[in-house]
Design an enzyme around this catalytic site. Sequence first.
Site, PDB file in Angstrom:
ATOM      1  N   SER B 120       0.865  -1.166   0.000  1.00 14.18           N
ATOM      2  CA  SER B 120       0.000   0.000   0.000  1.00 14.18           C
ATOM      3  C   SER B 120       0.895   1.207   0.000  1.00 14.18           C
ATOM      4  O   SER B 120       2.085   1.105   0.300  1.00 14.18           O
ATOM      5  CB  SER B 120      -0.867  -0.014   1.263  1.00 14.18           C
ATOM      6  OG  SER B 120      -1.730   1.084   1.280  1.00 14.18           O
ATOM      7  N   ARG B 369      -0.277  -4.276  -6.678  1.00 12.66           N
ATOM      8  CA  ARG B 369      -1.522  -4.851  -6.145  1.00 12.66           C
ATOM      9  C   ARG B 369      -2.680  -4.107  -6.756  1.00 12.66           C
ATOM     10  O   ARG B 369      -2.603  -2.895  -6.964  1.00 12.66           O
ATOM     11  CB  ARG B 369      -1.523  -4.704  -4.609  1.00 12.66           C
ATOM     12  CG  ARG B 369      -2.689  -5.330  -3.874  1.00 12.66           C
ATOM     13  CD  ARG B 369      -2.611  -6.846  -3.859  1.00 12.66           C
ATOM     14  NE  ARG B 369      -3.617  -7.432  -2.982  1.00 12.66           N
ATOM     15  CZ  ARG B 369      -4.840  -7.793  -3.357  1.00 12.66           C
ATOM     16  NH1 ARG B 369      -5.212  -7.641  -4.587  1.00 12.66           N
ATOM     17  NH2 ARG B 369      -5.680  -8.315  -2.474  1.00 12.66           N
ATOM     18  N   THR B 405      -7.313   1.880   4.398  1.00 12.56           N
ATOM     19  CA  THR B 405      -6.894   1.149   5.586  1.00 12.56           C
ATOM     20  C   THR B 405      -7.742   1.527   6.790  1.00 12.56           C
ATOM     21  O   THR B 405      -8.139   0.663   7.582  1.00 12.56           O
ATOM     22  CB  THR B 405      -5.410   1.418   5.883  1.00 12.56           C
ATOM     23  OG1 THR B 405      -4.659   1.252   4.694  1.00 12.56           O
ATOM     24  CG2 THR B 405      -4.899   0.481   6.940  1.00 12.56           C
ATOM     25  N   CYS B 566       0.004  -7.468 -16.694  1.00 16.43           N
ATOM     26  CA  CYS B 566       0.529  -8.204 -15.548  1.00 16.43           C
ATOM     27  C   CYS B 566       1.830  -7.558 -15.096  1.00 16.43           C
ATOM     28  O   CYS B 566       2.757  -7.433 -15.890  1.00 16.43           O
ATOM     29  CB  CYS B 566       0.779  -9.664 -15.908  1.00 16.43           C
ATOM     30  SG  CYS B 566       1.588 -10.562 -14.569  1.00 16.43           S
ATOM     31  N   CYS B 591       4.156 -14.807 -10.136  1.00 17.41           N
ATOM     32  CA  CYS B 591       2.951 -14.096  -9.714  1.00 17.41           C
ATOM     33  C   CYS B 591       3.150 -13.367  -8.387  1.00 17.41           C
ATOM     34  O   CYS B 591       3.709 -13.936  -7.446  1.00 17.41           O
ATOM     35  CB  CYS B 591       1.805 -15.094  -9.595  1.00 17.41           C
ATOM     36  SG  CYS B 591       0.234 -14.372  -9.115  1.00 17.41           S
ATOM     37  N   CYS B 594      -1.415  -9.951  -7.383  1.00 19.09           N
ATOM     38  CA  CYS B 594      -2.047  -8.629  -7.435  1.00 19.09           C
ATOM     39  C   CYS B 594      -3.507  -8.704  -7.854  1.00 19.09           C
ATOM     40  O   CYS B 594      -4.259  -7.791  -7.577  1.00 19.09           O
ATOM     41  CB  CYS B 594      -1.276  -7.698  -8.369  1.00 19.09           C
ATOM     42  SG  CYS B 594      -1.508  -8.039 -10.108  1.00 19.09           S
ATOM     43  N   CYS B 597      -5.035  -9.706 -13.406  1.00 21.29           N
ATOM     44  CA  CYS B 597      -5.437 -10.503 -14.560  1.00 21.29           C
ATOM     45  C   CYS B 597      -6.875 -10.987 -14.422  1.00 21.29           C
ATOM     46  O   CYS B 597      -7.645 -10.950 -15.377  1.00 21.29           O
ATOM     47  CB  CYS B 597      -4.497 -11.691 -14.748  1.00 21.29           C
ATOM     48  SG  CYS B 597      -4.328 -12.752 -13.309  1.00 21.29           S
TER      49      CYS B 597
END
Lengths: 254, 622
Positions: B120, B369, B405, B566, B591, B594, B597
């Site tokens: 984040s 992300r 958050t 990606c 990977c 995130c 895709c």
Amino acid sequence: MSARVLVGVKRVIDYAVKIRVKPDKTGVVTDGVKHSMNPFCEIAIEEAVRLKEKKLIKEVIAVSCGPQQSQETIRTALAMGADRGIHVDVSGKDYENLGPLQVSKILAALAKKEDVRLIILGKQAIDDDCNQTGQMTAALLDWPQGTFASQVDFQEDSLKVEREIDGGLETIKIKMPAVVTADLRLNEPRYATLPNIMKAKKKKIDTVKPSDLGVDLSSQLEVLSVEEPSQRQAGVKVETVEDLIKKLRDSGRI
Amino acid sequence: EVLPTTKKASVCQCLRLVKGLRKKCLPPILHVSRLNSSTSSSPVPRITTHYTVYPRDKDPRWEGISMERFADEADVIIVGAGPAGLSAAIHLKQLASEQGKELRVCVVEKASQIGAHTLSGACLEPKSLQELFPDWKERGAPLHTPVTEDKFGILTEKYRIPVPLLPGLPMRNHGNYIVRLGHLVRWLGEQAEQLGVELYPGYAASEVLFHEDGSVKGIATNDVGIAKDGSPKEVFERGMELHAKITIFSEGCHGHLAKQLYKKFNLREKCEPQTYAIGLKELWIVDEKKWKPGKIEHTVGWPLDRHSYGGSFVYHLNEGEPLVAIGFVVGLDYQNPYLSPFREFQRWKHHPAIAPTLEGGHRIAYGARALNEGGFQSIPRLTFPGGLLIGCSPGFMNVPKIKGTHTAIKSGMLAAETIFQKITDENFHSETAGVHLPEYEENLQNSWIWKELYAVRNIRPSCHTALGVYGGMIYTGIFYWIFRGKEPWTLKHKGLDAHQLKPAKDCTPIEYPKPDGKISFDLLSSVALSGTNHEHDQPAHLTLMDDSVPVNKNLSIYDGPEQRFCPAGVYEFVPVETGDGQKLQINAQNCVHCKTCDIKDPSQNINWVVPEGGGGPAYNGM
């Protein structure tokens, strides 16, 4: 068989993590970085647990030397099937100086204290790549050693160890008590599954200090600096052989 | 018509049987001919081997393998140890200890350690943390960097136009803290353990379990020891079942179990589809002269055009070393399939207003992300028999503030309060085997989360006019700053992000500059910095519902956008071994979880499922 086996498990930075050198060049950044059990130690624990499952030995004790977080590594070993754990509490400056000689002194002391017949270790740790602890432990105890083991056959009072050596495979027979260090092809370690992690919480981990074992942790080695390898220089392409020779002459190589 | 009826019937029956067999049990052969392949008649290489697409009960390789699972019971199970999940766990234990009750709370988390999958910005509004732990400072919560300076600008290719941040605008950060959220989550995990929460990092919840009456019974963790081709290995072991009175799902943005729950309980029937963005982030150690601890900078504009929503952040941390967090967000409703969020990020760093901060520094971390952009309009129903949703999973992000958050933590606390009240009430008898708690949804709607999200609900959709992002800024200035969101209308989003892509033939490829290796970098060295890894001998967890679609549809119509969106280089179109044509290669090990895709695939053919627990990125304080 009423033998006890001692297995050393080391907590190291996970192999997939990109390490970073500390700005003061005293070492590598470890705070918050993902750690896991040394892969060769996983193989060692797996071998010990298999021996127990075959009823060839009675008890598997997992040992780790380090700060509080080493207990996580012992828990994983317990979840894989070890019976109990021993955490040798070493932190701060002592932990920075902890090397194969110090660890082998600790293991030797523990082996005597716990009346152990077999010590199985990983052949080396992936952070320092020393490949010394198993050999030093055997020497301190004056026990035979079967290092780089890719197969271990347990016989009544001895072990048949197949070793991976430069020339191929060497098979030796060594009397017990002995030290064995595990190589990659010894076995495929099992996963530490959740029910076993939950059961492992009930297994015992004793904490001891090196001084309780009468071990002196002083080191004869001093790390002067830790640096990144120098950047790789770009290559230069040349068109002809004459160009190549000229370039080599110009840079003083020939 | 020539055949007598009985023979024709049996032929038809045969054909049906064969088709049925083929659909249900694809044997492990490499090539499957498709009778109705639209573009080519060459065989489609077998890509997907995961059991969620090819069930094991029809697979001959699994005959005789025991599929029994060990089961255990808790009072509450929480899926996902992020800010929401951990706050719920902590608050449940706080309430239990206040009132002298015993509660068994178990949290499962797919990352190998708490905080390793957290990524984040982040600029934290501390109000809900203050509610959870009024003494957070004494407890050592890692909020070390109060915001000292807050700047906003619009970038053009060469210049930066400053925009004043008037008090009252949602982007102002006075009173907030720049945090490394991964470290805050790690700290929350430590607090949780001290309170007696059972934390199990490294174990992913891979399946939702149901009672006979259809209510949620709990979850099962992932199986281990399945080979890449889908067959069982010697070390195969079933996951474990965890049963609870109520299960909290806090998987974060676009959770894979939540995706199943939306369908099963029809939770999205009255809300708009969620819309998302992808956030890419790097941590840099900068030259001390450039370091201004507490400074926040946001930009919009270049390199994105006004129709592509997105922007950047630069946060100067104050934790000892000259560390700066930088990142770039691209709305996933972008239309040009040639757009690569990663390469937009890399080229943004070269802007004359940004590059000077980075010159002389070096990059130490990278990650990405997906995040929610739907806000108020996209909040689904939050409760169903046996479970409820909290945090970024349903999505409580305040988009103009780019903060989610504080609302995630509050939603976790509200869930804990509601659950605690109900399950400790002796007079409460649940109608369903799994407890249904519609009161949680009511409590949330009466809380400040709802008011806050309602007030900013029109800002993101106001970017959909011809004025694009600038229309959004004008709207914010007029309607938010003056009317504080009280306008009586609610604007709509455009629909599913996956449907926004235009065909490649209608769009122009984007010329991205080559990375210079000092400020901008290539994809693979960036992925290496995320520390991501997966056990390689397991079925790829990026599963395709139909293996022929990537080449036949995504590549032919959209030029394979998955190879561009990606952020980890998972999807590559490579030439087939024999003959012409391409095939999709899935590098599942890269990977970073995130979820982009699963969101942006124009064919919605990619289904992200959870890989073996412990795999994925190894973020440290991201």
